[in-house]
Design a protein around this motif. Structure first.
Motif, PDB file in Angstrom:
ATOM      1  N   ARG A 112       0.828  -1.210   0.000  1.00  0.00           N
ATOM      2  CA  ARG A 112       0.000   0.000   0.000  1.00  0.00           C
ATOM      3  C   ARG A 112       0.862   1.260   0.000  1.00  0.00           C
ATOM      4  NH1 ARG A 112      -5.484  -0.727   1.528  1.00  0.00           N
ATOM      5  NH2 ARG A 112      -5.963  -2.915   1.772  1.00  0.00           N
ATOM      6  N   LEU A 113       1.881   1.282   0.828  1.00  0.00           N
ATOM      7  CA  LEU A 113       2.780   2.441   0.887  1.00  0.00           C
ATOM      8  C   LEU A 113       3.523   2.629  -0.432  1.00  0.00           C
ATOM      9  CD1 LEU A 113       4.205   2.054   4.507  1.00  0.00           C
ATOM     10  CD2 LEU A 113       2.621   3.816   3.678  1.00  0.00           C
ATOM     11  N   SER A 114       3.912   1.531  -1.055  1.00  0.00           N
ATOM     12  CA  SER A 114       4.600   1.595  -2.339  1.00  0.00           C
ATOM     13  C   SER A 114       3.719   2.236  -3.405  1.00  0.00           C
ATOM     14  CB  SER A 114       5.007   0.178  -2.767  1.00  0.00           C
ATOM     15  OG  SER A 114       5.553   0.186  -4.047  1.00  0.00           O
ATOM     16  N   LEU A 115       2.455   1.857  -3.441  1.00  0.00           N
ATOM     17  CA  LEU A 115       1.522   2.444  -4.411  1.00  0.00           C
ATOM     18  C   LEU A 115       1.268   3.918  -4.093  1.00  0.00           C
ATOM     19  CD1 LEU A 115      -0.961  -0.536  -4.783  1.00  0.00           C
ATOM     20  CD2 LEU A 115       0.661   0.298  -6.495  1.00  0.00           C
ATOM     21  N   GLU A 116       1.141   4.242  -2.826  1.00  0.00           N
ATOM     22  CA  GLU A 116       0.921   5.641  -2.435  1.00  0.00           C
ATOM     23  C   GLU A 116       2.109   6.519  -2.811  1.00  0.00           C
ATOM     24  OE1 GLU A 116      -0.175   5.446   1.698  1.00  0.00           O
ATOM     25  OE2 GLU A 116      -2.144   4.585   1.215  1.00  0.00           O
ATOM     26  N   ARG A 117       3.318   6.000  -2.668  1.00  0.00           N
ATOM     27  CA  ARG A 117       4.522   6.749  -3.072  1.00  0.00           C
ATOM     28  C   ARG A 117       4.511   7.073  -4.558  1.00  0.00           C
ATOM     29  NH1 ARG A 117       7.464   3.120  -0.104  1.00  0.00           N
ATOM     30  NH2 ARG A 117       8.188   2.083  -1.969  1.00  0.00           N
ATOM     31  N   ARG A 118       3.852   6.255  -5.332  1.00  0.00           N
ATOM     32  CA  ARG A 118       3.774   6.458  -6.784  1.00  0.00           C
ATOM     33  C   ARG A 118       2.555   7.291  -7.182  1.00  0.00           C
ATOM     34  NH1 ARG A 118       6.466   2.008  -5.658  1.00  0.00           N
ATOM     35  NH2 ARG A 118       8.266   1.536  -6.938  1.00  0.00           N
ATOM     36  N   GLY A 119       1.885   7.871  -6.207  1.00  0.00           N
ATOM     37  CA  GLY A 119       0.767   8.760  -6.500  1.00  0.00           C
ATOM     38  C   GLY A 119      -0.580   8.086  -6.614  1.00  0.00           C
ATOM     39  N   PHE A 120      -0.732   6.894  -6.070  1.00  0.00           N
ATOM     40  CA  PHE A 120      -1.989   6.170  -6.128  1.00  0.00           C
ATOM     41  C   PHE A 120      -2.674   6.156  -4.764  1.00  0.00           C
ATOM     42  CE2 PHE A 120       0.116   4.726  -9.887  1.00  0.00           C
ATOM     43  CZ  PHE A 120      -0.897   4.437 -10.784  1.00  0.00           C
ATOM     44  N   VAL A 121      -3.993   6.069  -4.792  1.00  0.00           N
ATOM     45  CA  VAL A 121      -4.801   5.949  -3.588  1.00  0.00           C
ATOM     46  C   VAL A 121      -5.481   4.594  -3.632  1.00  0.00           C
ATOM     47  CG1 VAL A 121      -6.792   6.890  -2.339  1.00  0.00           C
ATOM     48  CG2 VAL A 121      -5.216   8.435  -3.511  1.00  0.00           C
ATOM     49  N   ILE A 122      -5.364   3.831  -2.562  1.00  0.00           N
ATOM     50  CA  ILE A 122      -5.986   2.513  -2.495  1.00  0.00           C
ATOM     51  C   ILE A 122      -7.497   2.686  -2.390  1.00  0.00           C
ATOM     52  CG2 ILE A 122      -6.114   0.324  -1.231  1.00  0.00           C
ATOM     53  CD1 ILE A 122      -3.316   0.976  -2.457  1.00  0.00           C
ATOM     54  N   GLU A 123      -8.220   2.012  -3.273  1.00  0.00           N
ATOM     55  CA  GLU A 123      -9.685   2.075  -3.273  1.00  0.00           C
ATOM     56  C   GLU A 123     -10.321   0.851  -2.639  1.00  0.00           C
ATOM     57  OE1 GLU A 123     -11.037   4.774  -6.971  1.00  0.00           O
ATOM     58  OE2 GLU A 123     -10.841   2.637  -7.394  1.00  0.00           O
ATOM     59  N   ALA A 124      -9.732  -0.321  -2.894  1.00  0.00           N
ATOM     60  CA  ALA A 124     -10.328  -1.563  -2.404  1.00  0.00           C
ATOM     61  C   ALA A 124      -9.259  -2.642  -2.318  1.00  0.00           C
ATOM     62  CB  ALA A 124     -11.449  -2.015  -3.339  1.00  0.00           C
ATOM     63  N   GLY A 125      -9.595  -3.689  -1.632  1.00  0.00           N
ATOM     64  CA  GLY A 125      -8.703  -4.834  -1.525  1.00  0.00           C
ATOM     65  C   GLY A 125      -9.523  -6.092  -1.345  1.00  0.00           C
ATOM     66  N   THR A 126      -8.886  -7.215  -1.589  1.00  0.00           N
ATOM     67  CA  THR A 126      -9.557  -8.495  -1.402  1.00  0.00           C
ATOM     68  C   THR A 126      -8.534  -9.541  -0.980  1.00  0.00           C
ATOM     69  OG1 THR A 126     -11.083 -10.102  -2.376  1.00  0.00           O
ATOM     70  CG2 THR A 126      -9.332  -9.302  -3.802  1.00  0.00           C
ATOM     71  N   VAL A 127      -8.999 -10.515  -0.223  1.00  0.00           N
ATOM     72  CA  VAL A 127      -8.176 -11.660   0.156  1.00  0.00           C
ATOM     73  C   VAL A 127      -8.867 -12.874  -0.426  1.00  0.00           C
ATOM     74  CG1 VAL A 127      -7.255 -13.009   2.065  1.00  0.00           C
ATOM     75  CG2 VAL A 127      -7.404 -10.523   2.262  1.00  0.00           C
ATOM     76  N   HIS A 128      -8.087 -13.699  -1.087  1.00  0.00           N
ATOM     77  CA  HIS A 128      -8.609 -14.857  -1.807  1.00  0.00           C
ATOM     78  C   HIS A 128      -7.747 -16.040  -1.423  1.00  0.00           C
ATOM     79  CE1 HIS A 128      -9.763 -17.124  -5.495  1.00  0.00           C
ATOM     80  NE2 HIS A 128     -10.864 -16.410  -5.389  1.00  0.00           N
ATOM     81  N   ASP A 129      -8.198 -17.254  -1.680  1.00  0.00           N
ATOM     82  CA  ASP A 129      -7.407 -18.429  -1.311  1.00  0.00           C
ATOM     83  C   ASP A 129      -6.076 -18.514  -2.051  1.00  0.00           C
ATOM     84  OD1 ASP A 129      -8.615 -19.027  -3.740  1.00  0.00           O
ATOM     85  OD2 ASP A 129      -8.991 -21.123  -3.234  1.00  0.00           O
ATOM     86  N   CYS A 130      -5.954 -17.845  -3.209  1.00  0.00           N
ATOM     87  CA  CYS A 130      -4.687 -17.907  -3.951  1.00  0.00           C
ATOM     88  C   CYS A 130      -3.946 -16.567  -3.951  1.00  0.00           C
ATOM     89  CB  CYS A 130      -4.917 -18.415  -5.371  1.00  0.00           C
ATOM     90  SG  CYS A 130      -5.985 -17.370  -6.358  1.00  0.00           S
ATOM     91  N   GLY A 131      -4.263 -15.705  -3.007  1.00  0.00           N
ATOM     92  CA  GLY A 131      -3.533 -14.449  -2.906  1.00  0.00           C
ATOM     93  C   GLY A 131      -4.391 -13.320  -2.394  1.00  0.00           C
ATOM     94  N   CYS A 132      -3.827 -12.133  -2.479  1.00  0.00           N
ATOM     95  CA  CYS A 132      -4.583 -10.947  -2.102  1.00  0.00           C
ATOM     96  C   CYS A 132      -4.281  -9.859  -3.122  1.00  0.00           C
ATOM     97  CB  CYS A 132      -4.252 -10.508  -0.689  1.00  0.00           C
ATOM     98  SG  CYS A 132      -2.520 -10.205  -0.383  1.00  0.00           S
ATOM     99  N   ALA A 133      -5.184  -8.890  -3.213  1.00  0.00           N
ATOM    100  CA  ALA A 133      -5.029  -7.864  -4.229  1.00  0.00           C
ATOM    101  C   ALA A 133      -5.527  -6.530  -3.704  1.00  0.00           C
ATOM    102  CB  ALA A 133      -5.817  -8.248  -5.482  1.00  0.00           C
ATOM    103  N   VAL A 134      -4.976  -5.469  -4.290  1.00  0.00           N
ATOM    104  CA  VAL A 134      -5.452  -4.120  -4.008  1.00  0.00           C
ATOM    105  C   VAL A 134      -5.718  -3.417  -5.331  1.00  0.00           C
ATOM    106  CG1 VAL A 134      -4.302  -3.856  -1.785  1.00  0.00           C
ATOM    107  CG2 VAL A 134      -3.127  -3.160  -3.846  1.00  0.00           C
TER     108      VAL A 134
END
Length: 148
Positions: A112-134
């Motif tokens: 999340r911090l890495s994306l924010e440093r690049r000028g992005f704002v996290i909108e949503a996230g999910t956790v799944h059995d094969c990983g997680c995503a933002v």
């Protein structure tokens, strides 16, 4: 006889990643990661015909509405480098979705911090059995823009 059919990993992430991106079949989509070509072909099979893998996406010019990053089984250090390059492909109003292996909470915060440093704002996230995503959008296009 009872046959068990396993679902390939790419198929298990397709629906959740499309949902997180909020993409339609008219959006231009670029896909990064070791299985980018496989995911591109699967999306095209599903009707997302304006899809490209990073291997055939041209030069970065903010031309894509959606960037999907499948970074499972890869290191965070290489993700940092890929993000530096990939953000140039995302349009000012575009969305970036990063899918990674299941991680500890601290690793998710680093992403999340890495994306924010690049000028992005996290909108949503999910956790799944094969990983997680933002899912993230550029800060300039967030609904809380500073008034002029």
């Amino acid at each position: 006889m009872n046959l068990s059919r396993t679902t390939p990993a790419r198929d298990r992430i397709i629906e959740p990643i499309i949902a997180l991106a909020g993409c339609s079949k008219q959006h231009r989509i670029v896909i990064a990661g070791s299985r980018a070509v496989e995911l591109m072909l699967e999306l095209q099979r599903r009707g997302y015909v304006r899809t490209a893998a990073t291997a055939n996406c041209g030069q970065p010019a903010g031309q894509y509405d959606v960037a999907l990053v499948d970074w499972r089984r890869r290191t965070f250090k290489t993700l940092e480098t890929a993000l530096d390059w990939l953000v140039g492909f995302v349009s000012p109003s575009g969305v970036l979705v990063v899918w990674v292996d299941p991680q500890k909470a601290a690793a998710n915060e680093i992403l999340r911090l890495s994306l924010e440093r690049r000028g992005f704002v996290i909108e949503a996230g999910t956790v799944h059995d094969c990983g997680c995503a933002v899912s993230a959008r550029r800060r300039e296009t967030s609904p809380f823009r500073k008034a002029a």
